[in-house]
Design a protein around this motif. Structure first.
Motif, PDB file in Angstrom:
ATOM      1  N   ALA A  17       0.832  -1.210   0.000  1.00  0.00           N
ATOM      2  CA  ALA A  17       0.000   0.000   0.000  1.00  0.00           C
ATOM      3  C   ALA A  17       0.859   1.250   0.000  1.00  0.00           C
ATOM      4  O   ALA A  17       0.590   2.210   0.715  1.00  0.00           O
ATOM      5  CB  ALA A  17      -0.940  -0.021   1.203  1.00  0.00           C
ATOM      6  N   SER A 133       7.286  -5.079 -11.720  1.00  0.00           N
ATOM      7  CA  SER A 133       8.702  -5.212 -12.039  1.00  0.00           C
ATOM      8  C   SER A 133       9.275  -3.794 -12.024  1.00  0.00           C
ATOM      9  O   SER A 133       8.821  -2.943 -11.255  1.00  0.00           O
ATOM     10  CB  SER A 133       8.854  -5.898 -13.396  1.00  0.00           C
ATOM     11  N   SER A 134      10.228  -3.512 -12.864  1.00  0.00           N
ATOM     12  CA  SER A 134      10.853  -2.183 -12.897  1.00  0.00           C
ATOM     13  C   SER A 134      11.728  -2.108 -14.140  1.00  0.00           C
ATOM     14  O   SER A 134      12.156  -3.155 -14.663  1.00  0.00           O
ATOM     15  CB  SER A 134      11.737  -1.999 -11.654  1.00  0.00           C
TER      16      SER A 134
HETATM   17  N1  LIG Z   1       8.530   4.160  -7.391  1.00  0.00           N
HETATM   18  C1  LIG Z   1       9.284   3.766  -8.394  1.00  0.00           C
HETATM   19  O1  LIG Z   1      10.056   4.517  -9.000  1.00  0.00           O
HETATM   20  C2  LIG Z   1       9.219   2.351  -8.862  1.00  0.00           C
HETATM   21  C3  LIG Z   1       9.813   2.063 -10.084  1.00  0.00           C
HETATM   22  C4  LIG Z   1       9.787   0.759 -10.526  1.00  0.00           C
HETATM   23  C5  LIG Z   1       9.169  -0.222  -9.788  1.00  0.00           C
HETATM   24  N2  LIG Z   1       8.599   0.084  -8.600  1.00  0.00           N
HETATM   25  C6  LIG Z   1       8.018  -1.027  -7.852  1.00  0.00           C
HETATM   26  O2  LIG Z   1       6.654  -0.792  -7.564  1.00  0.00           O
HETATM   27  C7  LIG Z   1       6.288  -1.428  -6.330  1.00  0.00           C
HETATM   28  C8  LIG Z   1       5.636  -0.418  -5.401  1.00  0.00           C
HETATM   29  O3  LIG Z   1       6.569   0.608  -5.141  1.00  0.00           O
HETATM   30  P1  LIG Z   1       6.165   2.052  -4.570  1.00  0.00           P
HETATM   31  O4  LIG Z   1       6.862   3.032  -5.417  1.00  0.00           O
HETATM   32  O5  LIG Z   1       4.694   2.127  -4.376  1.00  0.00           O
HETATM   33  O6  LIG Z   1       6.934   1.998  -3.198  1.00  0.00           O
HETATM   34  P2  LIG Z   1       6.484   2.401  -1.724  1.00  0.00           P
HETATM   35  O7  LIG Z   1       7.704   2.400  -0.900  1.00  0.00           O
HETATM   36  O8  LIG Z   1       5.642   3.620  -1.770  1.00  0.00           O
HETATM   37  O9  LIG Z   1       5.550   1.151  -1.334  1.00  0.00           O
HETATM   38  C9  LIG Z   1       6.055  -0.113  -0.981  1.00  0.00           C
HETATM   39  C10 LIG Z   1       5.175  -0.654   0.125  1.00  0.00           C
HETATM   40  O10 LIG Z   1       5.649  -1.958   0.501  1.00  0.00           O
HETATM   41  C11 LIG Z   1       5.436  -2.079   1.899  1.00  0.00           C
HETATM   42  N3  LIG Z   1       6.267  -3.134   2.478  1.00  0.00           N
HETATM   43  C12 LIG Z   1       7.614  -3.160   2.599  1.00  0.00           C
HETATM   44  N4  LIG Z   1       7.991  -4.288   3.229  1.00  0.00           N
HETATM   45  C13 LIG Z   1       6.865  -4.988   3.497  1.00  0.00           C
HETATM   46  C14 LIG Z   1       6.614  -6.233   4.135  1.00  0.00           C
HETATM   47  N5  LIG Z   1       7.603  -6.988   4.650  1.00  0.00           N
HETATM   48  N6  LIG Z   1       5.339  -6.668   4.230  1.00  0.00           N
HETATM   49  C15 LIG Z   1       4.303  -5.911   3.751  1.00  0.00           C
HETATM   50  N7  LIG Z   1       4.479  -4.719   3.148  1.00  0.00           N
HETATM   51  C16 LIG Z   1       5.753  -4.266   3.022  1.00  0.00           C
HETATM   52  C17 LIG Z   1       5.807  -0.709   2.464  1.00  0.00           C
HETATM   53  O11 LIG Z   1       5.264  -0.506   3.754  1.00  0.00           O
HETATM   54  C18 LIG Z   1       5.210   0.207   1.396  1.00  0.00           C
HETATM   55  O12 LIG Z   1       3.907   0.645   1.741  1.00  0.00           O
HETATM   56  C19 LIG Z   1       7.588  -2.026  -5.782  1.00  0.00           C
HETATM   57  O13 LIG Z   1       7.666  -3.380  -6.186  1.00  0.00           O
HETATM   58  C20 LIG Z   1       8.661  -1.222  -6.493  1.00  0.00           C
HETATM   59  O14 LIG Z   1       9.859  -1.929  -6.595  1.00  0.00           O
HETATM   60  C21 LIG Z   1       8.599   1.351  -8.120  1.00  0.00           C
END
Ligand SMILES: NC(=O)c1ccc[n+]([C@@H]2O[C@H](COP(=O)([O-])OP(=O)(O)OC[C@H]3O[C@@H](n4cnc5c(N)ncnc54)[C@H](O)[C@@H]3O)[C@@H](O)[C@H]2O)c1
Ligand SMILES: O=C(O)[C@H](O)[C@@H](O)[C@H](O)[C@H](O)CO
Length: 242
Positions: A17, A133-134
């Motif tokens: 979330a 993914s990313s």
């Molecule tokens: N933001 C970016 O630039 C980007 C780019 C490429 C991929 N992504 C991917 O998208 C996905 C979401 O990323 P985001 O940008 O929303 O990041 P974010 O940090 O806003 O959200 C990640 C969430 O994972 C939760 N989390 C972490 N460890 C946990 C655990 N052990 N159990 C349950 N929840 C846990 C955190 O509390 C957080 O709410 C990730 O897989 C990230 O790698 C993000």
């Protein structure tokens, strides 16, 4: 064009979330779906209706989350995997603990959640799984060793799941965002020159927003995407073209 995506009343578990997971939860709800949003951090769940607290770093945490969501929703049609961490350390300074934790949270959770949800979807004969993914699953960003390995791993895990479950009406795909401003990236992007540098690498001339990702995720979950499986959909403003 009410319910043109075919998502009304679909039962959706969003694992993670953060910025992307919360935006997806809102978008699915707007499309008429019933959403359970899960995270370890309760403050992330505050503004959403159906939530559960879950630790995706363990097998039990993943399995419990799926079973609780199935209990709340009376089934599961869609899994969105939006959980991830990134330690941002070069390989020589990456500890075994950091490596393991990143792989557990980013990749093993995909296997565990995908398997637990897949069991229900295969027996129901319909399902959608969408993994975050990313661009780091393709590009070699320095200081992204475990993170990049986890994303490359997701790409291949997703393809095998897609192949194994294609005959059962279950599609499995990934989105690959470029740099998108969320809590995962904000501190790094705020360092002097970093936002400008990454922006300059994007042909579209800007970084992504979480709203750039909800359309691709909803499409992959929709009826319209029922013959689309095993893909990594880059939502990166062209970043991986250059
Ligand atoms: N933001 C970016 O630039 C980007 C780019 C490429 C991929 N992504 C991917 O998208 C996905 C979401 O990323 P985001 O940008 O929303 O990041 P974010 O940090 O806003 O959200 C990640 C969430 O994972 C939760 N989390 C972490 N460890 C946990 C655990 N052990 N159990 C349950 N929840 C846990 C955190 O509390 C957080 O709410 C990730 O897989 C990230 O790698 C993000
Ligand atoms: O912590 C981070 O900064 C993010 O994880 C990024 O690295 C993105 O995942 C993406 O790969 C950027 O291009």
């Amino acid at each position: 064009m009410e319910n043109w995506l075919g998502l009304a009343n679909r039962r959706v578990l969003i694992a993670g979330a953060g910025g992307i997971g919360q935006a997806c939860a809102t978008a699915f709800a707007q499309a008429g779906a019933r959403v359970v949003l899960a995270d370890i951090n309760e403050t992330r769940l505050q503004n959403h209706e159906n939530t559960l607290r879950a630790d995706f770093s363990t097998a039990e945490g993943c399995e419990d989350a799926v079973e609780q969501a199935v209990g709340q929703l009376k089934g599961i049609d869609v899994l969105v995997h939006a959980v991830g961490i990134n330690h941002r350390v070069n390989i020589l300074d990456t500890t075994d603990e950091n490596w393991q934790r990143t792989l557990d949270i980013n990749l093993s959770s995909a296997f565990r959640l995908g398997k637990a949800a897949g069991k229900h979807m295969v027996s129901a004969g319909w399902g959608r799984q969408i993994y975050c993914s990313s661009v780091s699953g393709l590009l070699a960003h320095p200081d992204h060793g475990p993170y990049a390995a986890s994303k490359g791993g997701i790409n291949q895990l997703m393809r095998v799941m897609a192949r194994e479950w294609a005959k059962d009406g279950v599609t499995v795909n990934a989105i690959a965002p470029g740099y998108t401003e969320t809590d995962l990236t904000k501190a790094h992007l705020d360092k002097p020159g970093v936002r400008e540098h990454y922006t300059s690498l994007v042909p579209a001339g800007r970084l992504g927003t979480v709203e750039d990702l909800t359309g691709p995720v909803l499409f992959l979950a929709s009826e319209q995407a029922s013959f689309v499986t095993g893909h990594v959909l880059y939502a990166d403003g062209g970043r991986t073209l250059v």
